[in-house]
Design a protein around this motif. Sequence first.
Motif, PDB file in Angstrom:
ATOM      1  N   ASP A   1     -85.593 -14.696   8.717  1.00  0.00           N
ATOM      2  CA  ASP A   1     -85.635 -13.329   8.216  1.00  0.00           C
ATOM      3  C   ASP A   1     -84.621 -12.470   8.960  1.00  0.00           C
ATOM      4  O   ASP A   1     -83.996 -11.590   8.384  1.00  0.00           O
ATOM      5  CB  ASP A   1     -87.035 -12.734   8.430  1.00  0.00           C
ATOM      6  CG  ASP A   1     -88.096 -13.552   7.709  1.00  0.00           C
ATOM      7  OD1 ASP A   1     -87.923 -13.800   6.510  1.00  0.00           O
ATOM      8  OD2 ASP A   1     -89.069 -13.972   8.365  1.00  0.00           O
ATOM      9  N   LEU A   2     -84.483 -12.763  10.262  1.00  0.00           N
ATOM     10  CA  LEU A   2     -83.635 -11.919  11.089  1.00  0.00           C
ATOM     11  C   LEU A   2     -82.765 -12.785  11.989  1.00  0.00           C
ATOM     12  O   LEU A   2     -83.259 -13.724  12.607  1.00  0.00           O
ATOM     13  CB  LEU A   2     -84.543 -11.034  11.966  1.00  0.00           C
ATOM     14  CG  LEU A   2     -83.841  -9.816  12.493  1.00  0.00           C
ATOM     15  CD1 LEU A   2     -83.934  -8.687  11.496  1.00  0.00           C
ATOM     16  CD2 LEU A   2     -84.462  -9.388  13.802  1.00  0.00           C
ATOM     17  N   ILE A   3     -81.463 -12.465  12.050  1.00  0.00           N
ATOM     18  CA  ILE A   3     -80.539 -13.223  12.902  1.00  0.00           C
ATOM     19  C   ILE A   3     -79.996 -12.251  13.937  1.00  0.00           C
ATOM     20  O   ILE A   3     -79.480 -11.186  13.586  1.00  0.00           O
ATOM     21  CB  ILE A   3     -79.396 -13.814  12.056  1.00  0.00           C
ATOM     22  CG1 ILE A   3     -79.965 -14.734  10.974  1.00  0.00           C
ATOM     23  CG2 ILE A   3     -78.405 -14.566  12.928  1.00  0.00           C
ATOM     24  CD1 ILE A   3     -79.055 -14.920   9.784  1.00  0.00           C
ATOM     25  N   MET A   4     -80.138 -12.612  15.206  1.00  0.00           N
ATOM     26  CA  MET A   4     -79.686 -11.716  16.281  1.00  0.00           C
ATOM     27  C   MET A   4     -78.657 -12.414  17.159  1.00  0.00           C
ATOM     28  O   MET A   4     -78.698 -13.623  17.320  1.00  0.00           O
ATOM     29  CB  MET A   4     -80.874 -11.336  17.181  1.00  0.00           C
ATOM     30  CG  MET A   4     -81.907 -10.489  16.515  1.00  0.00           C
ATOM     31  SD  MET A   4     -83.342 -10.260  17.603  1.00  0.00           S
ATOM     32  CE  MET A   4     -82.631  -9.268  18.911  1.00  0.00           C
ATOM     33  N   GLY A   5     -77.769 -11.616  17.752  1.00  0.00           N
ATOM     34  CA  GLY A   5     -76.918 -12.140  18.815  1.00  0.00           C
ATOM     35  C   GLY A   5     -75.534 -12.592  18.384  1.00  0.00           C
ATOM     36  O   GLY A   5     -74.716 -12.935  19.227  1.00  0.00           O
ATOM     37  N   LEU A   6     -75.256 -12.611  17.076  1.00  0.00           N
ATOM     38  CA  LEU A   6     -73.897 -12.988  16.668  1.00  0.00           C
ATOM     39  C   LEU A   6     -73.030 -11.727  16.663  1.00  0.00           C
ATOM     40  O   LEU A   6     -73.534 -10.614  16.639  1.00  0.00           O
ATOM     41  CB  LEU A   6     -73.932 -13.673  15.299  1.00  0.00           C
ATOM     42  CG  LEU A   6     -74.757 -14.972  15.339  1.00  0.00           C
ATOM     43  CD1 LEU A   6     -74.870 -15.589  13.955  1.00  0.00           C
ATOM     44  CD2 LEU A   6     -74.146 -15.981  16.306  1.00  0.00           C
ATOM     45  N   SER A   7     -71.691 -11.928  16.696  1.00  0.00           N
ATOM     46  CA  SER A   7     -70.816 -10.777  16.936  1.00  0.00           C
ATOM     47  C   SER A   7     -69.591 -10.801  16.030  1.00  0.00           C
ATOM     48  O   SER A   7     -69.501 -11.617  15.113  1.00  0.00           O
ATOM     49  CB  SER A   7     -70.365 -10.798  18.391  1.00  0.00           C
ATOM     50  OG  SER A   7     -69.459 -11.864  18.565  1.00  0.00           O
ATOM     51  N   GLY A   8     -68.642  -9.926  16.347  1.00  0.00           N
ATOM     52  CA  GLY A   8     -67.403  -9.852  15.582  1.00  0.00           C
ATOM     53  C   GLY A   8     -66.636 -11.162  15.579  1.00  0.00           C
ATOM     54  O   GLY A   8     -65.802 -11.401  14.696  1.00  0.00           O
ATOM     55  N   SER A   9     -66.912 -12.041  16.550  1.00  0.00           N
ATOM     56  CA  SER A   9     -66.241 -13.349  16.564  1.00  0.00           C
ATOM     57  C   SER A   9     -66.753 -14.233  15.434  1.00  0.00           C
ATOM     58  O   SER A   9     -66.162 -15.276  15.148  1.00  0.00           O
ATOM     59  CB  SER A   9     -66.502 -14.080  17.880  1.00  0.00           C
ATOM     60  OG  SER A   9     -66.278 -13.254  18.963  1.00  0.00           O
ATOM     61  N   ASN A  10     -67.883 -13.875  14.843  1.00  0.00           N
ATOM     62  CA  ASN A  10     -68.491 -14.742  13.819  1.00  0.00           C
ATOM     63  C   ASN A  10     -68.663 -14.045  12.477  1.00  0.00           C
ATOM     64  O   ASN A  10     -69.145 -14.641  11.527  1.00  0.00           O
ATOM     65  CB  ASN A  10     -69.890 -15.195  14.252  1.00  0.00           C
ATOM     66  CG  ASN A  10     -69.980 -15.443  15.731  1.00  0.00           C
ATOM     67  OD1 ASN A  10     -70.562 -14.643  16.454  1.00  0.00           O
ATOM     68  ND2 ASN A  10     -69.359 -16.507  16.180  1.00  0.00           N
ATOM     69  N   ILE A  11     -68.275 -12.763  12.384  1.00  0.00           N
ATOM     70  CA  ILE A  11     -68.644 -11.990  11.196  1.00  0.00           C
ATOM     71  C   ILE A  11     -68.114 -12.621   9.901  1.00  0.00           C
ATOM     72  O   ILE A  11     -68.824 -12.665   8.895  1.00  0.00           O
ATOM     73  CB  ILE A  11     -68.175 -10.507  11.336  1.00  0.00           C
ATOM     74  CG1 ILE A  11     -68.492  -9.701  10.082  1.00  0.00           C
ATOM     75  CG2 ILE A  11     -66.699 -10.371  11.596  1.00  0.00           C
ATOM     76  CD1 ILE A  11     -69.683  -8.852  10.205  1.00  0.00           C
ATOM     77  N   VAL A  12     -66.883 -13.144   9.957  1.00  0.00           N
ATOM     78  CA  VAL A  12     -66.317 -13.686   8.714  1.00  0.00           C
ATOM     79  C   VAL A  12     -67.056 -14.968   8.316  1.00  0.00           C
ATOM     80  O   VAL A  12     -67.302 -15.216   7.135  1.00  0.00           O
ATOM     81  CB  VAL A  12     -64.794 -13.930   8.855  1.00  0.00           C
ATOM     82  CG1 VAL A  12     -64.186 -14.220   7.498  1.00  0.00           C
ATOM     83  CG2 VAL A  12     -64.118 -12.720   9.473  1.00  0.00           C
TER      84      VAL A  12
END
Lengths: 384, 305
Positions: free
Chosen positions: A90-101
Amino acid sequence: MVQKPTGPGGLPLPRTDNSVTWAITDENKPVKDGGSPEPGPLRVFNYADYIDPATLKKFQKEFSTKVEVATYNSADEAIAKLSSGAVDFDLIMGLSGSNIVDLIAHRLLAPLNHSYLPNLEKNVWAELADPFYDRGSHYTVPYVVWMDGIGWRNDKVKEDIAGMDVPWDIFWQAQAYRGKVGILDDRRDALSMPMQRDAMHKGVRPDLNTEDEDVVNKAQADLSELSGICNPKVAITDYQTLPEGKTVLHHSWSGDVLAAAFYYLPEGTPPDVLSFWGPDENGVVQNDFFCIGKGTKRPVLAHSFINFMLDEKNAYDNFVNFNGYVPPQKGIDADVLLKQDLIPKTLESAVVRPDQFASNQELLQLSVTGQRFWDDAWSKFKAG
Amino acid sequence: MSGSRWTWRLVALPGVAWLSVFFLVAFYTVLAVAFGNQDTLSQPVPHWNPLDWNVGYVSEMLDNFWHGGPFWTVSLRTIQFVALAVLLSLLIGYPVAYFTAMHAGRWKGAILLALILPLWINYLMRMLAWINLLAPDGVGSDVLHSVGIEDLFLSIGLLDEPGGWLNGQPVTVILALLYGYIPFFILPLFVAIDRIDRRQIDAARDLGASPASAFFRVTLPLSWAGILAGAVLIALPMFGDYYTADLVSASTQTNMIGNQIDEFMRQGSEKVTGAALTLLLSTFLLALMFYYLRTTRRAGTAAEV
């Protein structure tokens, strides 16, 4: 006109001068307004040890629901698991601009409905309420921020690191601390460190998201020089090794040094033996996201969780009682922490300020070819 | 007779099927990934049909080895670490196995139990314990200092500074590997020595051999299969080990080939390169394995003669 490199799946790569608005499509619409939180459990996917269990308990009590947290150890692992379709959160936390694409290209996210997130506009820094990597915050909301810098034991390291013309030089002059020096075990952070040092010497602004193979290889050669000088450990355990004195000089994430001061000091070691320096400009700042998983059956509950975590009190408790990483909240800054005697003056600069977001750089996702240059350089460095 | 043979074949079937599925399928997947490609999202695309295999990644890897690239450096280091750890296991483990088999008498069971006891504790926990023991103020560090080993290692350059066991020292990684795997070396060696027919040693002595000569000309050759079995049993997992070096050193100067594979497979976006490296390591280990099988078969044939 020069063709801009594209990211995975041919999608644009967000940069500060190339902001991106991710489309909301008919087949993947946000949840409608005015719904009630669905019954739990809320299934959360997060970095290990990255949220306060007491804060989770408070949410469970307030919403009479259950939260189940599954953890991952690296962003790549998280993306691989999510994109395999084998897991659904339901919820994903901790990923960043390095992974957005990656997150967008793999269609892993559900768009957000801001009517459920009043705390976003109310509490979160304006700099991150409508970020260039996700204009309109269609898919992401910031969780915590941090910067790359130098953490050291000022009772063991006598140089005035913060007062040096180029503080990064300390690693190349660390013969005396051989074996007790650490470099972040992360290819982007580690290789961008000599890039910053080089740019500081030349008085220019580095591009820490460069796809120029020569620049990346030069950074690797500079970093590899350190093996002969101080034989650094390549690790992300500075939050333990610095307070214990097993390392005395570390390339560090600001949040880890704060966490070290909050919880990891052995008895009898005062927090002011820890110091941190981070650049005001041309360095690395990052922020991690809250996102909602595309397959969620509890979209309102997931929004409620994000809004709960964006509440100033909850964000503060999660920060000082467990996480150590600063939430980008208008009401939380170094002064608040200093006044409450939570951090010593020597760690003031580990609390990232909003203005640093404009003058520093986020490490953002690269094109597949660009990523390969960084991966190859990193593998060369790690081979020793 | 033939009925009983079929019964045993049937009994072996589940085990053989299990190994076939979980070894062959997993191994073929590594092959298909290593000879495959990756998509625009950097995810591996396995090529299941050998006719479609793309040799690009594997040949790039071989090229790296051939020209002394980083993979060559790290492989050479791994071979050195494993060879030294196996050699030390032999020097320390042989007397233990020999004593247990030949002279332990009624203490045999107790010694074997003591050898197995550490294995009740998880490998990672045992390594983590060493981090505290070898810290500058740790008990292990103190002991090594007081018995003079620290001074010896400092004088021959194996240690950078007093108490610096955890400062990214190759010797610490080798000793940690030795500690972690040595019980698996001693146990098969004990079995081999224990099975030696003592009358052969007595015969050698009766025919005038000195104790040393009887040992080198009878006992040692007869325990050769046990030495090889122990060496293979510990060398194979050591070659793939990455957490030992990570825990007791974390320096790039002690990284092993397992660390590189971990980097590619778990941390990075180059899983195909990771699979190619895994394949090359497996090929090397397979060659070692064949050497072992050939030697033991020869030894078996010689014994029958």
